[in-house]
Design an enzyme around this catalytic site. Structure first.
Site, PDB file in Angstrom:
ATOM      1  N   ASP A  66      -8.443  -4.682  -6.315  1.00  0.00           N
ATOM      2  CA  ASP A  66      -8.016  -3.782  -5.248  1.00  0.00           C
ATOM      3  C   ASP A  66      -8.516  -2.363  -5.532  1.00  0.00           C
ATOM      4  O   ASP A  66      -8.235  -1.811  -6.600  1.00  0.00           O
ATOM      5  CB  ASP A  66      -6.489  -3.794  -5.178  1.00  0.00           C
ATOM      6  CG  ASP A  66      -5.933  -2.956  -4.043  1.00  0.00           C
ATOM      7  OD1 ASP A  66      -6.711  -2.321  -3.309  1.00  0.00           O
ATOM      8  OD2 ASP A  66      -4.687  -2.939  -3.889  1.00  0.00           O
TER       9      ASP A  66
ATOM     10  N   SER B 166       0.835  -1.196   0.000  1.00  0.00           N
ATOM     11  CA  SER B 166       0.000   0.000   0.000  1.00  0.00           C
ATOM     12  C   SER B 166       0.877   1.256   0.000  1.00  0.00           C
ATOM     13  O   SER B 166       1.713   1.422  -0.880  1.00  0.00           O
ATOM     14  CB  SER B 166      -0.955  -0.051   1.189  1.00  0.00           C
ATOM     15  OG  SER B 166      -2.001   0.852   1.043  1.00  0.00           O
TER      16      SER B 166
END
Length: 541
Positions: free
Chosen positions: A463, A190
């Protein structure tokens, strides 16, 4: 990648790096700060005993020629880290996982059974978890006042990681494992995934390789695209039901009838919410759960599945039937003809949010659901780092304001009333920042096009952060090689290959095949990279 804030950011994600999604009410921020102060669970205590915390003294300020950091500082502060040498053999690499925008304690499971454990076993490596400045216990300042936040930036954080790699001494290891004497491979998921990519480009002589998992290398201010992978990969009937609900809500909220708005909010039991945008924000707390899904049952949050089951079951909540006439009036006010299916969707939504949110509010609904509160956001003690540190990074550099500014040809999953002005008021209230985030301070490292030998790009196609990574539809397509690995995990969400399970926990479907493949893919190319080290000039150092 943590602006952010919905009700269940960390539900079921004890050890998963995760940029925050949505905007949480201030009441929820208070609860989370208090929960973090509570005693640790037994598993947390066990892991902290197994992997004792260490600290290294690092400079507060690495850029004394940049006026941005004035007044400059010559001080140092303790940066926290953990390591596991159980797999290490002389000549093995240092594999460091960046903890990102949270306490590094939450990353300790990766040393035990996640990607760090797997790679170090395959390479005879030493595993490290490194905390980020302004998180956990790694504070370079005594409080989080606006003036003291100035040393929290992307470039300062990268410089401290480089400093760590070049100066750390691991207790019990007699060899020199500092970079570049030993091969260092950095991994992040991330926001930390973006850091890993940037380190390989910015400090290539320090970091022999880097793995960017769901790495958000492209900073985007108005990040309406967050919802696109959800729209594309979440259950289609749930997506359609959510879109129809939001369309009804928006046609009323964006209209001029205060009576219709009052009728709509009353139908949801939220008539006490003064700002219609706060009302609309409550309704995001179903579909937002998508990011918190994980293949590991122990880490998975079932919230989005609970929401979808409620939204798509034929009149799931019979107690809502009494509101059918009211819902018919609401949908008519939104311009819809009489439609039992749409009415059922609205009644199911009213039941879901009524049970899970309205019923949980004991008192003033504005106190429960308002996301903006000047008094709260001016708190600046270190205890407030959960929200104050990442929000500062959002407001200064990263953006990622998850608005409802979906293109007109796409029905949105969240209300179009959730605009940049509303969702960035906390920047003004917290830091007196009134200008958009300077995303170029991030994008100068490469954005979608970031590329370097021994820089791996991995992520899931489902995602919600994929549109901010090199796997985005807007990014160029790439072929994967050992030198420049590139992998999109089918139906994977947020850095799914990072966590792992013990061998005795595996089943025919756990981990799922695509995760097994991704983790083996990582191990294979890291082994391949290390062959390059052994034949390069580094081996002579």
């Amino acid at each position: 990648m943590r602006s952010s804030l919905i009700f269940c950011l960390l539900c079921g994600l004890q050890a998963t790096a995760a940029l925050i999604n949505g905007r949480k009410p201030v009441s929820q921020l208070r609860k989370e700060v208090e929960q973090r102060k509570a005693p640790l669970t037994k598993r947390d205590v066990d892991l902290e005993t197994l992997y004792p915390a260490r600290n290294i003294s690092v400079p507060v300020d690495f850029f004394h020629n940049d006026t941005r950091y004035e007044p400059h500082s010559n001080a140092t502060f303790p940066l926290r880290y953990w390591f596991d040498a159980s797999n290490y053999k002389p000549g093995g690499p240092v594999f460091v996982l960046l903890s990102g925008e949270t306490s590094g304690v939450g990353r300790l499971p990766f040393l035990q059974k996640g990607i760090v454990a797997q790679v170090t076993r395959a390479t005879n490596g030493l595993g490290v978890i490194l905390e980020h400045r302004y998180y956990g216990t790694s504070f370079p300042v005594p409080d989080l006042s606006v003036e003291n936040m100035r040393f929290l930036s992307t470039e300062q954080s990268l410089a401290e990681i480089d400093y760590f790699a070049r100066h750390v001494k691991f207790d019990g290891i007699n060899e020199d494992l500092t970079a570049p004497s030993a091969p260092w491979v950095v991994y992040g998921g991330s926001y930390a995934g973006a850091q890993a990519a940037f380190l390989r480009v910015e400090y290539p002589d320090t970091f022999f390789g880097a793995i960017s998992s769901s790495g958000v290398t492209k900073a985007i201010y108005d990040y309406w695209e967050y919802f696109e992978p959800i729209r594309q990969f979440a259950p289609p009937d749930c997506v359609k039901a959510t879109q129809l609900m939001v369309d009804v809500v928006d046609k009323i909220l964006l209209g001029n009838s205060t009576a219709d708005i009052a009728k709509l909010q009353g139908a949801f039991g939220l008539g006490g919410v003064k700002d219609k945008r706060d009302f609309a924000n409550v309704l995001t707390n179903g579909i937002y759960g998508w990011q918190s899904t994980n293949w590991d049952p122990k880490l998975n949050s079932p919230s989005v599945w609970n929401y979808c089951n409620n939204m798509t079951t034929m009149l799931n909540d019979k107690s809502s039937e009494s509101k059918r006439t009211l819902v018919q009036n609401v949908t008519a006010a939104a311009g819809y003809s009489k439609d039992t299916g749409l009415e059922n969707i609205m009644l199911n939504a009213i039941g879901y949010f009524g049970r899970n949110y309205v019923a949980e509010c004991d008192g003033d609904q504005n106190a429960c659901f308002a996301i903006n509160n000047v008094t709260y956001y001016q708190q600046d003690s270190l205890a407030e780092y959960d929200w104050r540190s990442w929000n500062y990074q959002v407001c200064t550099e990263w953006g990622y304001i998850q608005t409802g500014n979906t293109p007109k040809d796409i029905m949105p999953l969240v209300s179009r009333t959730l605009d940049v002005e509303y969702l960035t008021q906390f920047c003004v209230d917290s830091y007196n920042i009134t200008t958009p985030s300077d995303v170029e301070k991030v994008n100068r490292y490469g954005g979608f096009d970031i590329e370097y030998p021994r820089l791996a790009i991995i992520g899931g196609n489902a995602d919600p952060w994929r549109p901010a990574t090199p796997l985005a539809d807007a990014a160029r397509k790439r072929n994967s090689t050992t030198e420049k690995p590139f992998l999109e995990i089918a139906h994977g969400v947020h850095h799914w290959e990072e966590n792992g399970i013990f061998k005795n926990e595996t089943t025919p479907i756990l981990p799922p095949n695509q995760v097994v493949f991704a983790q083996q893919f990582v191990k294979d190319f890291v082994v391949g990279w290390l062959k390059d080290w052994k034949t390069s000039e580094h081996a002579e150092l």
